[in-house]
Design an enzyme around this catalytic site. Structure first.
Site, PDB file in Angstrom:
ATOM      1  N   GLY A  83       0.975  -1.295   0.052  1.00 16.27           N
ATOM      2  CA  GLY A  83      -0.061  -0.197   0.035  1.00 16.27           C
ATOM      3  C   GLY A  83       0.862   1.121   0.054  1.00 16.27           C
ATOM      4  N   ALA A  84       0.537   2.139  -1.169  1.00 19.80           N
ATOM      5  CA  ALA A  84       1.698   3.251  -1.102  1.00 19.80           C
ATOM      6  C   ALA A  84       1.810   4.075   0.105  1.00 19.80           C
ATOM      7  CB  ALA A  84       1.120   4.015  -2.234  1.00 19.80           C
ATOM      8  N   CYS A  89      -8.576  -3.653  -5.348  1.00 20.93           N
ATOM      9  CA  CYS A  89      -7.153  -3.630  -4.405  1.00 20.93           C
ATOM     10  C   CYS A  89      -7.364  -3.204  -3.172  1.00 20.93           C
ATOM     11  CB  CYS A  89      -5.824  -2.842  -5.419  1.00 20.93           C
ATOM     12  SG  CYS A  89      -4.510  -3.218  -4.630  1.00 20.93           S
ATOM     13  N   ASP A  91      -1.312   4.537  -6.517  1.00 17.94           N
ATOM     14  CA  ASP A  91       0.294   4.475  -6.138  1.00 17.94           C
ATOM     15  C   ASP A  91       0.850   5.663  -6.934  1.00 17.94           C
ATOM     16  OD1 ASP A  91       1.552   1.701  -5.145  1.00 17.94           O
ATOM     17  OD2 ASP A  91      -0.471   1.558  -5.960  1.00 17.94           O
TER      18      ASP A  91
END
Length: 314
Positions: free
Chosen positions: A19-20, A127, A196
């Protein structure tokens, strides 16, 4: 015993940390811990070691723009004319501030994004984005009657994490295979995804499969909302630099045993794809909601990059 820096880099590379936003926060914490662990008295040596630490982290995930932005924010204030104590204190202060602002951003985006989800809406998400899920959770907390379609997200199945969060919150959720997104799109009112990276023209880089979902939504005239902290915007795309799309190991798709007996088969496993801005209706940030074509404003006004910064990493 591994240092916090080495351990964090390894976990980001292996996707144990994913996860960014979380990648950015964990990387910043690692830089802070590394700065506190160095006992160098010479400021030049200290700065060199901190820049090397930044390079180690930057090498782990080439696509997540949150990572270089976070490293830049924490390390760009180093000044060789200061003594080591002052440089270290500056890094620690910027790291603490970044982590606090990052966590605050998740809450703010959830509040802003929830306003775009109406009572009775059916939402599709792809996601496991903390900020995208935050918008859905906040809408549910506000008492809105919503239903969610969540994709499985092959090949690493991050969708399992998403449905657990939604289930625990008491939200009615449908778990679908990635390729069923178009089939169910006729039932969906709004697609809510994370990202992202956001480029200067408003295109977004997100988990593989996102562009197909956005295309299906565009065809079905379904709204697409992207949730993104400002540090996920990509400053270097102002000068035409392309974001590198990471390809993961083929073992995520085929077991080594099967791959060995199929020598003529090459597995292609890109982790991300690029969704054009014209398939996106809105990008929600902690600074407010903007149309994708205004992405450059975030880069210009909120990230603090100057033209002279584009020839360096931080």
């Amino acid at each position: 015993m591994k240092s916090v820096l080495a351990e964090t880099a390894g976990k980001i590379r292996s996707m144990e940390i994913r996860g960014a936003g979380k990648i950015a926060r964990e990387a910043v914490f690692a830089l802070k811990s590394h700065a506190e662990s160095l006992d160098d008295q010479n400021s030049s040596a200290f700065i060199t070691k901190m820049r090397s630490a930044g390079e180690v982290l930057l090498s782990t995930r080439p696509t997540a723009v949150s990572l270089p932005n976070a490293v830049n924010i924490v390390l760009s204030g180093m000044n060789g004319e200061d003594d080591t104590g002052e440089i270290r204190a500056g890094i620690v202060s910027r790291a603490d501030d970044f982590i606090e602002r990052s966590n605050s951003a998740v809450r703010k985006i959830g509040e802003i994004g929830a306003r775009r989800i109406s009572d009775g809406d059916t939402v599709l998400t792809h996601c496991n984005s903390q900020v995208a899920i935050g918008c859905i959770l906040e809408a549910h907390r506000q008492g809105k009657d919503i239903e969610v379609f969540a994709t499985e997200v092959r090949p690493r199945n991050q969708g399992l994490l998403t449905i657990k969060t939604l289930n625990d919150a008491g939200i009615k959720t449908n778990f679908i295979v990635d390729s069923a997104a178009r089939y169910f799109m006729k039932n969906v009112d709004i697609v809510v995804i994370g990202t992202d990276a956001v480029t200067v023209n408003g295109s977004v880089v997100n988990k593989i499969g996102t562009s197909q979902i956005a295309l299906a939504a565009h065809e079905a005239r379904t709204r697409v909302m992207v949730a993104a902290e400002t540090y996920k915007f990509a400053p270097k795309t102002l000068t035409g630099e392309l974001i590198k799309i990471e390809e993961r190991d083929n073992s995520e798709v085929l077991s080594p045993e099967i791959a060995e007996i199929m020598p003529n088969v090459t597995v292609r496993n890109p982790a991300f794809d690029i969704t054009p801005a014209e398939y996106i209706d809105l990008i929600v940030t902690e600074e407010g909601a903007i149309p994708p074509e205004m992405a450059y404003i975030i880069i210009k006004d909120y990230l603090g990059w100057k033209i002279g910064d584009f020839d360096r990493d931080f």
